[in-house]
Design a protein around this motif. Structure first.
Motif, PDB file in Angstrom:
ATOM      1  N   CYS A  73      -8.693 -16.240 -46.807  1.00 32.94           N
ATOM      2  CA  CYS A  73      -8.844 -17.716 -45.911  1.00 32.94           C
ATOM      3  C   CYS A  73      -9.725 -18.535 -46.971  1.00 32.94           C
ATOM      4  N   ASN A  77      -7.874 -11.585 -43.669  1.00 35.41           N
ATOM      5  CA  ASN A  77      -7.991 -12.848 -43.042  1.00 35.41           C
ATOM      6  C   ASN A  77      -6.849 -13.938 -43.137  1.00 35.41           C
ATOM      7  N   VAL A 101      -9.032 -14.581 -39.122  1.00 32.73           N
ATOM      8  CA  VAL A 101     -10.440 -14.381 -39.722  1.00 32.73           C
ATOM      9  C   VAL A 101     -11.248 -13.463 -39.194  1.00 32.73           C
TER      10      VAL A 101
END
Lengths: 326, 125
Positions: free
Chosen positions: A118, A295, A299
């Protein structure tokens, strides 16, 4: 064209764990593609402890946790490329990679695991008025400066957002001699783990200002301070509560978003809530043979949970490859 | 006079709330923890709070500029900042091996500072 049974995109906790479990399932031809110049992903800059309690039953730092997985990858002689950035994936599973030294290469995979992780929400997503002075960073960028480059982002710090990275950086910068003025959180409750509020803020008497946000950024060349305001139950700033706090650095710790440029280009169905691809419980995306974990899917709070999910993706991808052979 | 102290356990992400009752500095009861680690934490936190210190040291001739390090065990909380002063002066030469001792004794605690990552030596061009 290079050919591999399984191509894994990303060499962080998700990619490493997925590769390890796919190899355990008997998949010999595996390639991990990592855009940084080494494996480990974000773990390399997460030098704090708190990793591995579930996976290894002991408390490790990020680099130590990464090293456990990298050792497995090396022992099992799983192939990987670093400084290799994937720029495209086609629906028939051709992966285009830009590799340092080698240039543009194309790889044909039987199955793909997306493990890109992420990225942080930037300032632009927040709409804070003011100029665009130097000294405003995401918490993760500051973490990279301090823990990898060995330089400080500033001396007088305000942190906006009480996500875990922000809390961890409040402690880290305090230890390195900076004056962390406060952590401001717009919500009435911190988004970070309770343990991080205790060991990162309370241990160092750093104030956590709940229901507060930055309403103005002062300074033109370099940030000179912020205006902090209280917010009401609708998260609207309350007039008359403005307070000027001088600082030379503002860190933003306002959330993470799955990094899905490749997934979107590939035309995967995305989930509006998680901002990641829609996956089955076997971690397969809506495109057969393309899996996702970690992620990039949603998340996670803990790297251990990423590893666990990635293990499942590795097993599922291995089953897909083995079934195809029959 | 029984003193009540409310703590948040930092041993795992669950973050249990723990109530410690002391009488003249002696612990009389611990409640709210969900495991034995929590009990240990509460005991220490009420009498002598300790933490693992993680930071970095400068590396010479390395492929990285700094190496992650940690105290090999917990040190008293009030020693965190003095230990940072001591560590600030340290430079190590690559290669750095994970687990290698960087400092024998952090601020008189008897706890060593060890490398938490490997850094290879830079090859000359």
């Amino acid at each position: 064209m290079l050919q591999y049974d399984l191509v894994i995109i990303g060499g962080g906790p998700a990619g490493l764990s997925a590769a390890d479990s796919a190899r355990e399932m008997g998949i010999k031809s595996i390639l991990i593609l990592e855009r940084d110049n080494k494996l480990g992903g974000i773990l390399n800059q997460c030098i704090h402890t708190g990793f591995g309690l579930h996976t290894f039953k002991e408390e490790l730092t990020g680099p130590e946790y990464a090293a456990r997985y990298i050792d497995k990858i090396q022992e099992k002689e799983i192939e990987y490329k670093v400084s290799a950035m994937v720029i495209n994936i086609t629906r028939d599973k051709q992966v285009t990679v830009m590799e340092k030294g080698a240039g543009l290469i194309t790889i044909q995979a039987k199955a793909i695991i997306l493990a890109m992780g992420c990225r942080e929400r930037p300032r632009g997503a927040l709409n804070i008025p003011g100029y665009r002075p130097a000294g405003i960073y995401s918490a993760g960028t500051a973490q990279y400066f301090v823990n990898i480059e060995g330089v400080m982002p500033g001396k007088e710090i305000v942190i906006l957002g009480s996500g875990d990275i922000g809390l961890i950086m409040a402690r880290r910068l305090t230890l390195e001699g900076a004056d962390v003025k406060c952590v401001a959180e717009i919500m009435p409750k911190s988004g970070g783990l309770r343990r991080n509020i205790v060991q990162c803020l309370e241990d160092f008497d750093i104030p956590l200002k709940l229901s507060h946000t930055v309403t103005y950024i002062h300074g033109k060349e370099r940030i000179e301070g912020v205006t902090l305001s209280k917010v009401d139950e609708n998260l609207e700033p309350v007039s008359g509560t403005e307070e000027f706090i001088p600082c030379d650095t503002l860190l933003l710790s306002v959330g993470l978003i799955p990094e899905n440029e490749l997934s979107k280009k590939l035309g995967l169905s995305m989930d509006e809530r998680t901002k990641g691809p829609v996956v089955t419980k076997e971690m397969e995306t809506m495109l057969s043979g393309v899996f996702a974990c970690g992620n990039v899917v949603h998340v996670h709070d803990l790297a251990d949970n990423v590893s666990k999910e990635a293990k499942k993706a590795g097993i599922s991808a291995a089953r897909y490859i083995l079934e195809e052979k029959i | 006079m029984i003193e009540r102290k409310e703590l948040t356990c930092i041993k795992c992400p669950r973050g249990c709330g723990i109530l410690v009752e002391t009488e003249q500095g002696r612990i009389v009861s611990i409640s709210g923890n969900q495991c034995k680690n929590g009990k240990e934490y509460a005991k220490k936190e009420a009498t002598n709070p300790t933490r693992v210190l993680t930071t970095t040291v400068k590396v010479l001739f390395g492929t990285e500029k700094v190496a992650a390090v940690k105290s090999k065990g917990e040190i008293p909380k009030e020693k965190l900042l003095p230990a940072m002063e001591q560590i600030k002066e340290v430079q190590v030469e690559a290669p750095v091996i994970l687990g290698e001792i960087i400092l024998e004794d952090l601020c008189g605690t008897g706890i060593p500072l060890v490398a938490a990552a490997c850094v290879a030596r830079k090859r000359l061009p």
